[in-house]
Every structure is written in C-alpha cells, then in structure tokens.
Design a protein around this motif. Sequence first.
Motif, PDB file in Angstrom:
ATOM      1  N   THR A  13       0.857  -1.192   0.000  1.00  9.67           N
ATOM      2  CA  THR A  13       0.000   0.000   0.000  1.00  9.67           C
ATOM      3  C   THR A  13       0.887   1.234   0.000  1.00  9.67           C
ATOM      4  O   THR A  13       1.981   1.234   0.593  1.00  9.67           O
ATOM      5  CB  THR A  13      -0.913   0.032   1.223  1.00  9.67           C
ATOM      6  OG1 THR A  13      -0.122  -0.068   2.419  1.00  9.67           O
ATOM      7  CG2 THR A  13      -1.905  -1.125   1.202  1.00  9.67           C
ATOM      8  N   ALA A  14       0.403   2.285  -0.627  1.00  9.34           N
ATOM      9  CA  ALA A  14       1.184   3.515  -0.728  1.00  9.34           C
ATOM     10  C   ALA A  14       1.325   4.176   0.639  1.00  9.34           C
ATOM     11  O   ALA A  14       0.437   4.092   1.491  1.00  9.34           O
ATOM     12  CB  ALA A  14       0.525   4.469  -1.704  1.00  9.34           C
ATOM     13  N   THR A  15       2.456   4.824   0.847  1.00 11.88           N
ATOM     14  CA  THR A  15       2.674   5.656   2.028  1.00 11.88           C
ATOM     15  C   THR A  15       3.251   6.973   1.539  1.00 11.88           C
ATOM     16  O   THR A  15       3.329   7.214   0.337  1.00 11.88           O
ATOM     17  CB  THR A  15       3.580   4.938   3.054  1.00 11.88           C
ATOM     18  OG1 THR A  15       3.641   5.707   4.260  1.00 11.88           O
ATOM     19  CG2 THR A  15       4.971   4.711   2.501  1.00 11.88           C
ATOM     20  N   GLY A  16       3.666   7.848   2.449  1.00  9.86           N
ATOM     21  CA  GLY A  16       4.180   9.147   2.036  1.00  9.86           C
ATOM     22  C   GLY A  16       5.308   9.064   1.037  1.00  9.86           C
ATOM     23  O   GLY A  16       6.036   8.069   0.979  1.00  9.86           O
ATOM     24  N   SER A  68      21.450  14.476 -11.119  1.00 11.42           N
ATOM     25  CA  SER A  68      22.536  14.940 -10.256  1.00 11.42           C
ATOM     26  C   SER A  68      22.530  14.156  -8.954  1.00 11.42           C
ATOM     27  O   SER A  68      21.549  13.495  -8.608  1.00 11.42           O
ATOM     28  CB  SER A  68      22.377  16.440  -9.967  1.00 11.42           C
ATOM     29  OG  SER A  68      21.156  16.678  -9.279  1.00 11.42           O
ATOM     30  N   LEU A  69      23.622  14.248  -8.224  1.00  9.04           N
ATOM     31  CA  LEU A  69      23.717  13.558  -6.949  1.00  9.04           C
ATOM     32  C   LEU A  69      22.967  14.324  -5.865  1.00  9.04           C
ATOM     33  O   LEU A  69      22.876  15.556  -5.897  1.00  9.04           O
ATOM     34  CB  LEU A  69      25.186  13.391  -6.552  1.00  9.04           C
ATOM     35  CG  LEU A  69      26.064  12.593  -7.519  1.00  9.04           C
ATOM     36  CD1 LEU A  69      27.429  12.350  -6.910  1.00  9.04           C
ATOM     37  CD2 LEU A  69      25.410  11.269  -7.873  1.00  9.04           C
ATOM     38  N   CYS A  70      22.432  13.579  -4.900  1.00 11.11           N
ATOM     39  CA  CYS A  70      21.681  14.181  -3.800  1.00 11.11           C
ATOM     40  C   CYS A  70      22.606  14.453  -2.622  1.00 11.11           C
ATOM     41  O   CYS A  70      23.298  13.537  -2.163  1.00 11.11           O
ATOM     42  CB  CYS A  70      20.575  13.251  -3.322  1.00 11.11           C
ATOM     43  SG  CYS A  70      19.409  12.749  -4.585  1.00 11.11           S
ATOM     44  N   ALA A  71      22.577  15.650  -2.111  1.00 11.03           N
ATOM     45  CA  ALA A  71      23.307  15.979  -0.888  1.00 11.03           C
ATOM     46  C   ALA A  71      22.304  16.219   0.227  1.00 11.03           C
ATOM     47  O   ALA A  71      22.510  17.051   1.101  1.00 11.03           O
ATOM     48  CB  ALA A  71      24.182  17.200  -1.101  1.00 11.03           C
ATOM     49  N   THR A  72      21.204  15.458   0.196  1.00 10.13           N
ATOM     50  CA  THR A  72      20.144  15.630   1.185  1.00 10.13           C
ATOM     51  C   THR A  72      19.835  14.300   1.859  1.00 10.13           C
ATOM     52  O   THR A  72      20.212  13.229   1.375  1.00 10.13           O
ATOM     53  CB  THR A  72      18.858  16.160   0.534  1.00 10.13           C
ATOM     54  OG1 THR A  72      18.413  15.210  -0.446  1.00 10.13           O
ATOM     55  CG2 THR A  72      19.092  17.507  -0.114  1.00 10.13           C
ATOM     56  N   ALA A  73      19.131  14.389   2.983  1.00  9.26           N
ATOM     57  CA  ALA A  73      18.702  13.204   3.712  1.00  9.26           C
ATOM     58  C   ALA A  73      17.323  13.462   4.305  1.00  9.26           C
ATOM     59  O   ALA A  73      16.949  14.608   4.565  1.00  9.26           O
ATOM     60  CB  ALA A  73      19.692  12.855   4.816  1.00  9.26           C
ATOM     61  N   GLY A  74      16.561  12.404   4.494  1.00  9.94           N
ATOM     62  CA  GLY A  74      15.229  12.529   5.062  1.00  9.94           C
ATOM     63  C   GLY A  74      14.940  11.405   6.028  1.00  9.94           C
ATOM     64  O   GLY A  74      15.654  10.390   6.081  1.00  9.94           O
ATOM     65  N   LEU A  75      13.882  11.564   6.814  1.00 13.44           N
ATOM     66  CA  LEU A  75      13.456  10.564   7.785  1.00 13.44           C
ATOM     67  C   LEU A  75      12.030  10.126   7.480  1.00 13.44           C
ATOM     68  O   LEU A  75      11.154  10.964   7.225  1.00 13.44           O
ATOM     69  CB  LEU A  75      13.512  11.125   9.207  1.00 13.44           C
ATOM     70  CG  LEU A  75      14.893  11.402   9.795  1.00 13.44           C
ATOM     71  CD1 LEU A  75      14.744  12.112  11.131  1.00 13.44           C
ATOM     72  CD2 LEU A  75      15.679  10.108   9.963  1.00 13.44           C
ATOM     73  N   TYR A  76      11.811   8.807   7.532  1.00 17.10           N
ATOM     74  CA  TYR A  76      10.455   8.281   7.392  1.00 17.10           C
ATOM     75  C   TYR A  76       9.935   7.910   8.767  1.00 17.10           C
ATOM     76  O   TYR A  76      10.587   7.180   9.524  1.00 17.10           O
ATOM     77  CB  TYR A  76      10.419   7.050   6.490  1.00 17.10           C
ATOM     78  CG  TYR A  76       9.035   6.426   6.418  1.00 17.10           C
ATOM     79  CD1 TYR A  76       8.041   7.004   5.643  1.00 17.10           C
ATOM     80  CD2 TYR A  76       8.724   5.279   7.154  1.00 17.10           C
ATOM     81  CE1 TYR A  76       6.767   6.453   5.587  1.00 17.10           C
ATOM     82  CE2 TYR A  76       7.459   4.718   7.102  1.00 17.10           C
ATOM     83  CZ  TYR A  76       6.479   5.319   6.319  1.00 17.10           C
ATOM     84  OH  TYR A  76       5.225   4.776   6.275  1.00 17.10           O
ATOM     85  N   ASP A  77       8.754   8.400   9.109  1.00 16.20           N
ATOM     86  CA  ASP A  77       8.111   8.112  10.388  1.00 16.20           C
ATOM     87  C   ASP A  77       6.827   7.337  10.107  1.00 16.20           C
ATOM     88  O   ASP A  77       5.882   7.869   9.514  1.00 16.20           O
ATOM     89  CB  ASP A  77       7.801   9.422  11.124  1.00 16.20           C
ATOM     90  CG  ASP A  77       7.251   9.192  12.522  1.00 16.20           C
ATOM     91  OD1 ASP A  77       6.870   8.045  12.835  1.00 16.20           O
ATOM     92  OD2 ASP A  77       7.198  10.162  13.299  1.00 16.20           O
ATOM     93  N   LEU A  78       6.784   6.084  10.538  1.00  8.63           N
ATOM     94  CA  LEU A  78       5.630   5.242  10.241  1.00  8.63           C
ATOM     95  C   LEU A  78       4.363   5.760  10.921  1.00  8.63           C
ATOM     96  O   LEU A  78       3.262   5.623  10.380  1.00  8.63           O
ATOM     97  CB  LEU A  78       5.897   3.802  10.689  1.00  8.63           C
ATOM     98  CG  LEU A  78       4.772   2.794  10.452  1.00  8.63           C
ATOM     99  CD1 LEU A  78       4.439   2.696   8.976  1.00  8.63           C
ATOM    100  CD2 LEU A  78       5.141   1.427  11.020  1.00  8.63           C
ATOM    101  N   SER A  79       4.505   6.375  12.096  1.00  6.68           N
ATOM    102  CA  SER A  79       3.316   6.835  12.817  1.00  6.68           C
ATOM    103  C   SER A  79       2.546   7.887  12.026  1.00  6.68           C
ATOM    104  O   SER A  79       1.330   7.963  12.090  1.00  6.68           O
ATOM    105  CB  SER A  79       3.705   7.396  14.184  1.00  6.68           C
ATOM    106  OG  SER A  79       4.549   8.525  14.045  1.00  6.68           O
ATOM    107  N   SER A  80       3.273   8.689  11.246  1.00  5.42           N
ATOM    108  CA  SER A  80       2.613   9.702  10.414  1.00  5.42           C
ATOM    109  C   SER A  80       2.560   9.300   8.950  1.00  5.42           C
ATOM    110  O   SER A  80       1.861   9.926   8.149  1.00  5.42           O
ATOM    111  CB  SER A  80       3.338  11.044  10.547  1.00  5.42           C
ATOM    112  OG  SER A  80       4.667  10.944  10.052  1.00  5.42           O
ATOM    113  N   GLY A  81       3.329   8.247   8.598  1.00  4.70           N
ATOM    114  CA  GLY A  81       3.376   7.809   7.206  1.00  4.70           C
ATOM    115  C   GLY A  81       3.966   8.835   6.280  1.00  4.70           C
ATOM    116  O   GLY A  81       3.586   8.924   5.102  1.00  4.70           O
ATOM    117  N   SER A  82       4.917   9.631   6.800  1.00  2.98           N
ATOM    118  CA  SER A  82       5.457  10.721   5.988  1.00  2.98           C
ATOM    119  C   SER A  82       6.968  10.815   6.118  1.00  2.98           C
ATOM    120  O   SER A  82       7.578  10.300   7.058  1.00  2.98           O
ATOM    121  CB  SER A  82       4.832  12.048   6.419  1.00  2.98           C
ATOM    122  OG  SER A  82       5.157  12.334   7.769  1.00  2.98           O
TER     123      SER A  82
END
Length: 790
Positions: free
Chosen positions: A280-283, A312-326
């Motif tokens: 199923t889709a999430t954020g 281009s290469l990514c110089a970024t990072a992110g966090l996935y939080d299951l409680s918010s699905g984002s």
Amino acid sequence: MKLRKWNPVAMLVLFSLLSFACVAYAGPGGFVYTGSMSTARRLHTATLLNSGMVLIAGGGHTVGRGYGRLASAELYNPATGAFTATGSLQTARESHTASLLDNGTVLIVGGVGNGTGPLASAELYKPATGTLTATGSMHSPRYLHTATPLNNGMVLIAGGYDGFNNLASAELYDPSSGTFTVTGSMRTPRTEHTATLLNNGMVLIAGGATNGPCPACALASAELYDPATGTFTSTGSLSAPRYRHTARLLNTGMVLIAGGVNNGAIASAELYNPATGTFTATGSLSTARYSHTATLLNNGTVLIAEGTCQRSLCATAGLYDLSSGSFSLTGSPNTARIYHTATLLFNGMVLVTGGGLASAELYQPVYLTPNGLFSISVTPVNAWLPIGSSLNFKATGTFGASITQTLASVTWSSSNGAFASITNDASNRGHAFGVSSGSATVSACAGSICGSSALTVAVHSNLIIGSQPTDTARSTFEKCDDSGNRLLTGNLSIPRADHSATLLNDGHIFVAGGTDDVTSWQTFDQNGNVLSSGLLRDGRVLAAATLLTNGNVFLAGGTSSSGTWEIRSSAGALLASGNLNGSRTAGLSAVTLKNGNIWISGSALANGDACTWEIHNINGGLVNSGSLMSCFGEAQVQVLGNGNVVLLGGGNAPGTYEIRSQTGAFVSTGSLMNAFNQGASSVLLDNGNVFIFGSCHITNPEPPDPNGCGTQGSQSTWEIRNVNGNFVSTGSLFNTRDGAGAAVLSNGNVFITGGSSCPACWEIRSQNGSLVSQGSLFNTRYGGHTLTHF
C-alpha cells in the motif's frame, strides 16, 4: 538486459565538485565528518561486527584515467573515529555482498573482479585474526545480487547478473560445511532488487530489473522465499516498477520500499504487509532518488540518505516516520554520494562511507527511543545454548494501550562476549552464538529503554531418560557428552517408559506420558532438572510427538488414546485438541513437514491404520489423507531435505521403503538391502542421507508388539539411503540393536544408545557408517527410553 555502464572519471569529477570542507561538529539531526578511509571506494560493503567495529571491504575506485576493483579492507573504530587496515580480500571485487554470520564471521560473496568479470568465489573474514580466507564457490557467478542470512544460520543468495543475463537462480550457503547448494529459483530473473528477512522467517524479494531494454526492464513483481520448503511463491505487486530502491523492515513487521528508478528517479514509497501479502502507498520522498541508503534508527524511523536525484547527486537526507506515514528532511550530508554505505553503530549514530570518496560521515539522530515505548522484553527467557550453536532472540516493545511490536530497531549486546556473542548488523540481528561455557546476559536497547534475558552456554550433550516398563532404570536419567563420556546421572520424579521427548526451541525438553503416568508432562533442562509439569488432555503411551514450526508440540495417538491429538505450547498449555482420521495405536509416526504441516502414518501390526497416512495443518486441522502402497506399521519415517517423506521398513514391510511428497502424493518405492522391522531406529544425517539400523529381536520382544517380532529383522545391520531412496552403503553394528536411541551429534556422527539387545552399551558411528567408538552406559536402557541431543 545490458546494465548501464558507469563513467568512473566523470563521476569522480562530479564527486569532487560536490565535496565540502570538513566540519567539526553537527548536533542532533546533523552530519559530521569522521576519519577517512585509506582509499576512495564505491560499491563496497560495510558490516557491523560483534565488537562494534565496522568492516569496509572491496569496492571500486578511479586512479588517473583508469578504474579498478579493490582487494583491500579496513576497520572503522567508533571509539577513535579512525580507519585502520585489516587483512585483504583473496580477490579484488565490487558489487559483492557481505553478510554477518551467526558466529561473528563475515561472508563475502560474488561481485565483479579485475579483468575477470562476475565472480563465483566467496571468502570469510575472521575478526579474531583479521584475515580473509576462501570458502566454497557459488554454482553461478553473479553480482548485484542479494544475500540474506536466514534464521537457520544459512545465507540465501538470490538473483544478480552473470555477465550475460539476469538470474532467477538462488543458492544457500551453509556455514557448517562452507558450501553452496542450489535451492528453488525465483519466478522472475532479477538484479538490483531487494531481499528482506521478515519476522515469520520468510524472505521478501521485491522489484529489481529483469532481462530486456530499460526502463521497461523495471519490475513491480514480488515473491517470497520459504526456507522450510526452499521455494519461491508470488506475493502482491508493487504499485510502481522499480530497481535500485531500498527496503527496510520496520518495528511493525511491515517493510518500507522507497525510491528507485524507472524511466527516471522515483519519489514514491510503499509498505508491504506480510499478514495480507499486499503493498500500500505511504508518504513520498521529499526528493525522488535511487541508489540511496535506508537505515532503520533505534527510534524506529528510517534515514534515507543521498543517492542520485534525477540527473545529479543528492546531498540531502530525510526521515520516514511510520506513525505519520510521511518523510521529512533532516540535516544535510556534507558530501553528496552514490554507491555508498550507511551503517547503524552501537551508539545509535550512522556511519556513511565512500561513494567514490575516501571520506566518511556520522549522522546523529535527534532521539534514540521510539515514541511511546514503555518497556522491552527479551525472549527466550533463561535460555540455554550449546557451544558452537546459535539461538534467535526477539525484542518485544510495549507501547501505550498495551500495544506490542517486535522491535527491529534495537541494539543487541552480550554482557560477556567470551561466553556468548550476538549479532547487530542490519543483515543479521539478534542471533546469539555460544563461544565457550559460561553465562551471559543478552540485552536489547532502544536509547535508555532496555530489556534482557539470561543465557547459559555449555558443551553439546545428550540426555537419556527412562527405560522399558519392567526396568527399574526407568526412574533414572544420565547425561553424556558427544564422545560418550558420562557427565552426570540422577533420579526422575516420575518414572518414564514408552514416553515421548521433544526438544524445544528454548533448549528444554518436553517429556509426555509413558506407562507409569500416562497423562503427565514435564519440561527438563539439559541437566535433567524438572522446570515445569502438568497434565495432558489424553493418556499417551508409545505416542508420537513432533515440534511444530511455531515452537508448539504436537502429540498424537498411542495405546491409551489411539484416535486423538493435542497441541501443547512450549510452556505446556493446551492450545488445541481433536480426533485423528485413523486409529493410530503404538507404532505410529508423526513428523513436521517443511511446509509446516504434520505427516502422520502407521500404527501397530495387529490393529489400527498401519496402511494409511493423514496430513494435518499446524493448528491440527485435517488437510488430506490416503493409503500407502505398502503397509508400514511401526516404520521409521524421516523428512528429507527436498521436503519429501520417506517410510522405511516396519513389521509389515521390513525390506521396503516408500517416498511421498509433502501433499501425500506417491513419489517412488523400492527394496531395502536389509530387513528392518519394528525395532529399527533411524536418523537424518547432516549430508541429507538417512541412516537406519537394528530390528526387533525375536527372543526379547518389546512393546508395542509384546507377542513377537513377526518377520525377524536385521538387528546387527545398518544401511544408508540417499534423498531419492537409492542405496548408498551398508554394514554391521558393533552390537545388535532393538529399540535403540539414536541422535546426530554436533560433529555429524551418530550416537546410538541401548535397546533391548544391548541395553547397557553405546556406539558412535560416522556419517559413512564406520565405527568411531563404543562404550558402556551407567544404567540399562532398553527399548522405551529416549535420547535427546542438545
């Protein structure tokens, strides 16, 4: 399919342009530089060792206008932030896999070499010596494959590219033998896919690229590998075809699939639910990317770092939080990277290495404990583990409203690594290994919240319980080591004869029934101490018992309750009961099939259903039943490595064998070289062959046939048959055997104890049947005793 080719020189220039000056500090949610590797690497591996250090191995790098693969390896020390050289690979390689084994060594498999193309070779890194040595080779060379350590200690190698085509084939690496064997093939050839070990022990294979021109090569299909059957079956499909994506098991038991490429970088993410077999889709990711890393943090969120964002290469990072699905952005890495590694350390930080660079960075999470976590419990409790064996531990977190989760995000530790180690790498978590005799505390922590369990490690041993109904030794037990030496003896609180003894997953024995107390059960430790006791629903004498794949015990039939079955938990609680399809008196057999069902067949010679079989599911429900080609009353029954069931001899067909599939379908039949009637014993050898020996001695009959043996058998003979029932070898025993105990020892030899023909003697035989040693038992052990190997 033709894989995309990399331009190493152009990529290195791009890396250099995107590099930044070293920073001194980054607070929570940020990245900070740490020590640099001795050389720039990409497509290398990083493995968290049980010591907390990280092994960096192989990879590729650019030198001038050339490009080469590396054989060098180095260790990162989190305490000092420094990299130091360790032993080199036997073969330079990149795009290989590295898997932490239960014993703490690291298996390096496949990859691409310098001028050699795809590799079939494999090697082992031993942290104690810092050296890499060759081990068995795969049947197919491959790179861009997956390697997944299973709960049984083996490693599943699946898919990849052999230089010409993407592969559907899969192989298993066995650490005990150092060899690879072919297992079932995937339904679709694939490379650059993901493989995730689920909480149920199965492996989810998702996405990847198949043969053909890209981007049409991207796959949406997924499949499950079942170690019990060695087969792949289809499961739900991804919502978007993708390869070069990531997959990470979450604390809920679901799997997060994120990013990837398919006619451009993908931002979407989805969750696989093992309970329903659906995605199923999430954020969505804040930035579409592929060839990134995904790291499950102690707090249960997933760090998505770097990779390629479109062109281009990514110089970024992110966090996935299951409680918010984002997904949300977190601190930016100091350097953009691709084909790098990310490793969760014991301190909760993440080590990011390489990506065509020598530099490394550390990510510091904002917090280390999952939101709402109250406590952690660790199971099994007060476990026992033999030296040289492994045991899987589970951490269960309790949240608000008594919600529980199996925590994949904990950091495991052992209070004394000299006695027991425990794995922590993302490829292998929570597997304890017995190093030497002693005790240790196994702990699982998520930040400041921890849970623990005591673990005792001891030598392999064998516990003999009871004897025949008329023997006073039925009130005793004795313990022997794997050389036959007596370690201790003692008295039983309840005499045991014609009982059953089932080795549980926690290292204890579930003993049930017997002539002296038909309805009692007890659990024993390896030293003969009674840990718990209770009453069965039905009386059980000469009944059948088998351990189910979920750890419960299935009891069936016997002279007291020939038409019933019951299921007991490892703690002895009655979980279910019911009726058998046939009348199964003494001489029946019950074994657990590789698909989790239960095979039941046979009965005594003069009564019952000696000529039929029935299959029940793991909850006891009847699945199927039918008739055998021959009657196999009181026969020996073993589950073969290919999942089939072999029935050997017995009072009705002492010179015959018959093989059936897991569903009961007839496979083959044939004649044995010797007559093995109802007094025979058998074991499944480590090499997959079946070792059968002995028979009822007509001058000294034993239950379940007190009036005689029928056709006299070959009580002085042994015979070995292979997985197809074909004859391998035969020979003579040192002593005649009738109702003897038999167990496969840790070294693969067969330990044979007692029996009515030689109740006070034992002998040990090798896997090829040759005599290793023989000696005397402390007490007489006629037919009716049980032998359990720890």
